[in-house]
Design a protein around this motif. Structure first.
Motif: not given
Lengths: 206, 206
Positions: A55, A58-61, A68-70, B4-6, B9, B32, B35-36, B45
């Motif tokens: 997470v 890989e996860v970003r905006l 949230l998406c990859t 999907d990583p979200i 998790l 998330i 961590s953003q 995380a």
């Protein structure tokens, strides 16, 4: 000196919201117990650690809606079947997921990642509202649905957004407020009831 | 196809006890979000993942008492000041920690890592009771305090243990049961009250 790994895990778990020291200890012991045993849960600690790292990595905006998406753009923004003329503004990603689950909205979203809260130091700058204004200006947007929460901060944000968007020739709407479906009036709070009364709808066209 | 990583998790978090799908989603979004952001929690995380892996790698059972530790023997078993003649049998490590916190017990422990529960398939073999018997036979143990929980399974385990240990010439005791300190009789359950009455103590030596 390095802390005991059990105590460290408890401390880390207690950083999560709604998890106090006692819950953290209980969770830590559960995790340790399953990782000692050979059962179907034996890989819990590893799996959880891996998904936390995934997470983080890989996860970003989404560049468009801030979901949230990859990928560079989220799956909703990439979907050509979505109605490009309607933009629904939400406070956070879970709100958007709740709306998606309702299955009623087919337009695009915009996630604020927050709500105006002057007392907590969250002003219009923190919400990057210029970006929302750019989106509504440059694109083929005809309607903005403001779907902030039905509380004080959500109301304030909705009013502020409406005043910001007013100069653009758009339809600006907000979610209807009233009696939630399946509820009984007897148990409903008076603020909701009074709103439902004030915004009562005609049942027969006169 | 990789999930999907979200969502992954959320699934992993929902494997923890007492955490349902909704709490898991809330926790995942919190993780998330932090961590953003660039705040003090930004490394949540990673830190949590690291401590999960550490626990998995470093924590094992003490060879003597089956407590959780990172060495061959736990800190209690290694402490020469502990009274080697008293052994306190507990169901699980948190019970042992609670007893340690009371500051009253200076002997050694034995962790069963479970309790007899025939309906769930936990019999004497699962608790490795032979190992406890070896300990009480070979060592300078004079008293075994059975500190299982005060519920049906704990009672059954205590009775079974007492019958197993009886042939060895030991003092076998169990924690006193009665009114917990600081409680008010008015709000106490009747089982506790009736036990407290039956096991009332003389206040004046007659």
């Amino acid at each position: 000196m390095k802390l005991d790994p059990i105590a460290t895990l408890q401390l880390q778990l207690a950083r999560l919201p709604g998890i106090g020291p006692r819950s953290a200890a209980r969770l830590a012991f559960y995790i340790i117990k399953t990782s000692q045993a050979q059962g179907k849960n034996a890989n819990l600690a590893e799996d959880l650690a891996q998904s936390l790292l995934d997470v983080q990595k890989e996860v970003r905006l989404c560049r468009e809606c801030q979901n949230l998406c990859t990928e560079e753009y989220c799956s909703i923004c990439r979907d050509p079947r979505r109605d490009q003329s309607t933009l629904c503004v939400v406070e956070a990603v879970p709100d958007m997921q709740a709306l998606e689950k309702s299955g009623t909205f087919r337009g695009l979203y915009h996630v604020l990642h927050g709500v105006l809260a002057p007392l907590e130091g969250v002003g219009p700058e923190e919400l990057k509202l210029e970006y929302l204004l750019d989106r509504t200006k440059n694109k083929s947007v005809e309607e903005v649905i403001i779907a902030t929460n039905a509380n004080v901060d959500g109301d304030a944000t909705a009013l502020y957004l409406a005043s910001l968007l007013e100069p653009q020739e758009l339809r600006i709407t907000r979610l209807a407020m009233g009696v939630p479906l399946g509820s009984e009036l007897e148990y409903l709070d008076s603020a909701t009831l009074s709103r439902a009364l004030l915004e009562r709808k005609d049942m027969v066209n006169t």
